[in-house]
Design an enzyme around this catalytic site. Structure first.
Site, mmCIF file in Angstrom:
data_model
loop_
_atom_site.group_PDB
_atom_site.id
_atom_site.type_symbol
_atom_site.label_atom_id
_atom_site.label_comp_id
_atom_site.label_asym_id
_atom_site.label_seq_id
_atom_site.Cartn_x
_atom_site.Cartn_y
_atom_site.Cartn_z
ATOM 1 N N ASP A 34 35.483 28.560 44.183
ATOM 2 C CA ASP A 34 36.168 27.128 44.039
ATOM 3 C C ASP A 34 37.041 26.763 45.215
ATOM 4 O O ASP A 34 37.037 25.849 46.048
ATOM 5 C CB ASP A 34 36.483 26.736 42.680
ATOM 6 C CG ASP A 34 36.850 25.199 42.499
ATOM 7 O OD1 ASP A 34 36.427 24.482 43.308
ATOM 8 O OD2 ASP A 34 37.334 25.005 41.268
ATOM 9 N N VAL A 125 37.456 34.592 37.342
ATOM 10 C CA VAL A 125 38.416 34.284 36.481
ATOM 11 C C VAL A 125 37.932 34.192 35.173
ATOM 12 O O VAL A 125 38.699 34.269 34.122
ATOM 13 C CB VAL A 125 39.112 33.043 37.152
ATOM 14 C CG1 VAL A 125 40.242 32.445 36.100
ATOM 15 C CG2 VAL A 125 39.901 33.106 38.481
HETATM 16 N N1 AR6 Z 1 31.618 33.776 48.140
HETATM 17 C C1 AR6 Z 1 30.677 34.224 47.226
HETATM 18 N N2 AR6 Z 1 31.672 34.489 45.869
HETATM 19 C C2 AR6 Z 1 32.935 34.393 45.770
HETATM 20 C C3 AR6 Z 1 33.542 33.840 46.955
HETATM 21 C C4 AR6 Z 1 32.969 33.496 48.093
HETATM 22 N N3 AR6 Z 1 33.905 32.978 49.263
HETATM 23 N N4 AR6 Z 1 35.016 34.093 46.341
HETATM 24 C C5 AR6 Z 1 34.730 34.559 45.259
HETATM 25 N N5 AR6 Z 1 33.606 34.872 44.927
HETATM 26 P P1 AR6 Z 1 35.491 32.735 40.229
HETATM 27 P P2 AR6 Z 1 34.592 31.941 37.514
HETATM 28 C C6 AR6 Z 1 33.058 35.571 43.777
HETATM 29 O O1 AR6 Z 1 36.811 33.211 39.780
HETATM 30 O O2 AR6 Z 1 34.713 33.126 36.927
HETATM 31 C C7 AR6 Z 1 38.477 28.752 39.683
HETATM 32 O O3 AR6 Z 1 39.686 28.893 39.588
HETATM 33 C C8 AR6 Z 1 33.962 36.308 42.578
HETATM 34 O O4 AR6 Z 1 34.265 37.456 43.307
HETATM 35 O O5 AR6 Z 1 35.512 31.908 41.607
HETATM 36 O O6 AR6 Z 1 33.494 30.915 37.322
HETATM 37 C C9 AR6 Z 1 37.858 27.659 39.246
HETATM 38 O O7 AR6 Z 1 38.236 26.461 39.655
HETATM 39 C C10 AR6 Z 1 33.158 36.292 41.403
HETATM 40 O O8 AR6 Z 1 32.145 37.546 41.374
HETATM 41 O O9 AR6 Z 1 34.849 31.836 39.136
HETATM 42 C C11 AR6 Z 1 37.752 27.972 37.643
HETATM 43 O O10 AR6 Z 1 38.933 27.485 37.235
HETATM 44 C C12 AR6 Z 1 32.695 34.951 41.398
HETATM 45 O O11 AR6 Z 1 32.717 34.330 42.651
HETATM 46 C C13 AR6 Z 1 37.581 29.444 37.440
HETATM 47 O O12 AR6 Z 1 37.875 29.691 38.664
HETATM 48 C C14 AR6 Z 1 33.204 34.008 40.476
HETATM 49 O O13 AR6 Z 1 34.507 34.202 40.393
HETATM 50 C C15 AR6 Z 1 36.094 29.639 37.434
HETATM 51 O O14 AR6 Z 1 35.924 30.963 37.288
#
Ligand code: AR6
Length: 170
Positions: A34, A125
């Site tokens: 995000d 997260v």
């Molecule tokens: N490209 C692809 N995947 C990514 C990237 C990227 N640039 N960056 C991170 N990931 P998360 P959630 C992966 O935490 O669990 C946020 O604060 C990461 O390694 O982004 O759904 C939102 O605002 C992981 O495997 O999302 C919400 O509050 C995946 O993306 C909360 O986090 C998802 O990790 C949502 O949590």
């Protein structure tokens, strides 16, 4: 025919019609993917999300639902925001996670997107196990994808996440 593929890399760099954001219900940004999406898109994206909060989603976007915006400076045309279930808050029903993928595809088809890239929603997260996310995500998009969508891509940030998806989608 819809092609489903997996790549390791950065979702914000994908040249597809739409990328899916693992947002939170405020739609106002956060960490993880995000944060990366908002940073790469620039302020126009946040502005559009703010407007959604003032109009359609006054109480926020519910878990499992999806909504599209423009993409600011990103190489794609649209960002489809969805909110994954948060394991740490007891949201452990796989159906909620499946809804994210299915509804993002429906929203994408509705705006005319033919290629859509997903991150591993809820695997960061929000604390879901990556193997479970891989299983639910691939099952959800394989079930009955909208006919107008040519490409569904999973973009996994880490080798570990990529391997997990590769096990369920060889
Ligand atoms: N490209 C692809 N995947 C990514 C990237 C990227 N640039 N960056 C991170 N990931 P998360 P959630 C992966 O935490 O669990 C946020 O604060 C990461 O390694 O982004 O759904 C939102 O605002 C992981 O495997 O999302 C919400 O509050 C995946 O993306 C909360 O986090 C998802 O990790 C949502 O949590």
């Amino acid at each position: 025919m819809t092609t489903i593929d997996i790549v390791q890399g950065d979702l914000t760099k994908q040249s597809v019609d739409a990328i899916v954001n693992a947002a939170n219900s405020t739609l106002l940004g956060g960490g993880g993917v995000d944060g990366a999406i908002h940073a790469a898109a620039g302020p126009a994206l946040l502005e559009e999300c703010r407007r959604l909060r003032q109009t359609t989603f006054k109480d926020g976007l519910p878990v499992g639902q999806a909504v599209a915006t423009g993409a600011g400076n990103l190489p794609c045309r649209w960002v489809i925001h969805t909110v994954g279930p948060n394991w740490h808050r007891g949201q452990t029903d796989p159906a909620l996670l499946a809804d994210c993928f299915v509804n993002a595809l429906l929203v994408g088809a509705g705006i005319g997107a033919r290629s859509i890239a997903f991150p591993a929603i809820s695997a960061g997260v929000y604390g879901w196990d990556i193997d479970e996310v891989a299983r639910v995500a691939t099952q959800a998009v394989r079930a009955d994808p909208p006919v107008t969508i040519d490409l569904i891509r999973f973009v996994l940030f880490s080798v570990r996440d990529f391997e997990a998806f590769k096990r369920v989608l060889p």
